[in-house]
Design an enzyme around this catalytic site. Structure first.
Site, mmCIF file in Angstrom:
data_model
loop_
_atom_site.group_PDB
_atom_site.id
_atom_site.type_symbol
_atom_site.label_atom_id
_atom_site.label_comp_id
_atom_site.label_asym_id
_atom_site.label_seq_id
_atom_site.Cartn_x
_atom_site.Cartn_y
_atom_site.Cartn_z
ATOM 1 N N GLU A 1 31.779 45.882 41.388
ATOM 2 C CA GLU A 1 31.818 46.314 40.639
ATOM 3 C C GLU A 1 33.445 45.774 40.315
ATOM 4 O O GLU A 1 33.908 44.441 40.841
ATOM 5 C CB GLU A 1 32.270 47.511 40.510
ATOM 6 C CG GLU A 1 33.381 48.093 41.504
ATOM 7 C CD GLU A 1 34.180 49.372 40.673
ATOM 8 O OE1 GLU A 1 34.655 49.723 40.016
ATOM 9 O OE2 GLU A 1 34.405 50.237 42.269
ATOM 10 N N LYS B 1 38.474 58.649 47.472
ATOM 11 C CA LYS B 1 40.644 58.718 48.054
ATOM 12 C C LYS B 1 40.818 60.348 47.835
ATOM 13 O O LYS B 1 39.948 60.898 47.226
ATOM 14 C CB LYS B 1 41.246 57.815 47.128
ATOM 15 C CG LYS B 1 41.333 57.147 47.700
ATOM 16 C CD LYS B 1 42.389 55.460 46.760
ATOM 17 C CE LYS B 1 42.632 54.438 46.927
ATOM 18 N NZ LYS B 1 41.524 53.592 46.294
HETATM 19 N N1 PSU Z 1 38.504 54.751 43.316
HETATM 20 C C1 PSU Z 1 39.182 53.681 44.386
HETATM 21 N N2 PSU Z 1 39.651 52.240 43.370
HETATM 22 C C2 PSU Z 1 38.873 52.326 42.244
HETATM 23 C C3 PSU Z 1 38.212 53.082 41.479
HETATM 24 C C4 PSU Z 1 37.867 54.430 41.963
HETATM 25 O O1 PSU Z 1 39.866 53.720 45.187
HETATM 26 O O2 PSU Z 1 39.216 50.728 42.263
HETATM 27 C C5 PSU Z 1 37.879 52.806 40.292
HETATM 28 C C6 PSU Z 1 35.918 53.232 40.315
HETATM 29 O O3 PSU Z 1 35.638 52.030 39.527
HETATM 30 C C7 PSU Z 1 35.549 54.244 39.767
HETATM 31 C C8 PSU Z 1 36.805 54.407 38.797
HETATM 32 O O4 PSU Z 1 34.030 54.308 39.351
HETATM 33 O O5 PSU Z 1 38.145 53.799 39.171
HETATM 34 C C9 PSU Z 1 36.651 56.324 38.352
HETATM 35 O O6 PSU Z 1 37.314 56.538 37.531
HETATM 36 P P1 PSU Z 1 37.238 58.233 36.918
HETATM 37 O O7 PSU Z 1 37.418 58.824 37.913
HETATM 38 O O8 PSU Z 1 37.785 57.688 35.961
HETATM 39 O O9 PSU Z 1 36.208 57.567 36.502
#
Ligand code: PSU
Ligand code: MN
Length: 306
Positions: free
Chosen positions: A27, A162
């Site tokens: 990604e 996390k």
């Molecule tokens: N969690 C991490 N590192 C990241 C992300 C999440 O530990 O880089 C990023 C990923 O791209 C994930 C996104 O898909 O954040 C999720 O964002 P949201 O909670 O806004 O859906």
């Protein structure tokens, strides 16, 4: 190779897919919004190298000038990494806007799954997936990554989630959606910076071949949706639970105090946790992504033989 008019599959990736050789999707939000420059670019390169060393082909996925790119060049990765959070963070809902606007977009787990599936890539490696945020009972903040896992047939290798998230609610939500969580050589759901948490996985599998067999079976059964493969951070790179918990608690309070909401929440928390741990968490983050890329390559290799 063009499957829909907006899709650009890099020749190396297209060649591997045509010959049924293993490919691992990667990604790009992790590059633009998940880590600071220049470590983000350096990590993206190292991750691609780790996949290659395992005999698979890496396909870093992003949107550039409105094109859905499956496989980026080193220069394209540099562009995204340097631009950082000024690039649009793209989840499912954002894809048509960035494409129609011919602009750049960094794809989250959800959007990367969609584009990987369009290209025919079945295995994807990242750091951590999005999930149910703490206090979601009030805010309704649940990552679109979870809904995507319910419908798009891509296996996502991650180090769990996390604890900026509510891991218990994330587990429950995945269960409701019918998304299996496989622990690689662990019975516990890993919590990203640490291999341990208070939660179990659904199934424990001990080899890439065993995992590939389940993915292959899901495919034959045409069961919609993806699979979470939770791969604990190697113990030598894990962080003390107390250190990381303290940083996360502080970052969460700051997010509330600053009125951070919506898609800005996760990037805000990630960067504050990194700053509050004096960069220690970044070193762990890089190592766990590499570890996930290697496992994903082994699973893709096993799957390519079935
Ligand atoms: N969690 C991490 N590192 C990241 C992300 C999440 O530990 O880089 C990023 C990923 O791209 C994930 C996104 O898909 O954040 C999720 O964002 P949201 O909670 O806004 O859906
Ligand atoms: Mn959200």
């Amino acid at each position: 190779m063009k499957i829909n008019p907006f899709l650009d599959i890099a020749p190396e990736v297209a060649g591997a897919l045509a010959e049924r050789r293993p490919v691992v999707a990667l990604e790009s939000t992790i590059i633009s919004h998940g880590m600071p420059y220049p470590q983000n670019v350096e990590t993206a390169r190292q991750v691609e190298t780790a996949v290659r060393e395992k005999g698979a082909v890496p396909a870093t996925i992003a949107i550039l000038d409105g094109r859905l790119k499956i496989g980026l060049s080193a220069d394209e990765i540099e562009v995204l990494g340097k631009a950082g959070t000024s690039v649009t963070k793209v989840s499912r809902r954002d894809i048509p806007f960035v494409v129609a606007g011919k602009s750049h977009g960094a794809t989250t787990v959800a959007a990367t799954m969609i584009l990987a599936a369009m290209a025919g890539i079945k295995v994807f490696a990242t750091g951590g997936i999005g999930g149910v945020h703490r206090e979601a009972q009030q805010t309704f903040d649940i990552s679109a990554d979870l809904q995507e896992l319910a419908k798009t047939p891509v296996a996502v290798v991650c180090a769990g989630a996390k604890s900026i998230l509510d891991l218990g609610l994330t587990r429950e939500y995945l269960e409701t959606l019918g998304v299996p969580v496989i622990g690689y050589r662990t019975k516990m759901l890993p919590a990203f910076y640490t291999g341990e948490s208070d939660f179990d996985v659904d199934y424990t599998l001990n080899t890439p071949e065993d995992i590939a067999r389940v993915l292959h079976t899901r495919e034959i059964l045409s069961l919609e949706g993806g699979t979470v493969i939770a791969n604990p951070i190697p113990p030598e790179f894990a962080m003390p639970r107390e250190t990381i918990d303290n940083a996360i608690e502080k970052a969460l309070l700051e997010a509330v105090a600053n009125g951070i909401a919506g898609k800005a929440t996760t990037p805000f928390l990630l960067s504050r946790v990194c700053e509050l741990t004096g960069g220690n968490s970044l070193a762990s983050n890089i190592q766990l992504v590499l570890n996930n890329a290697r496992l994903a390559a082994d699973i893709a290799t096993a799957l390519s033989k079935m």
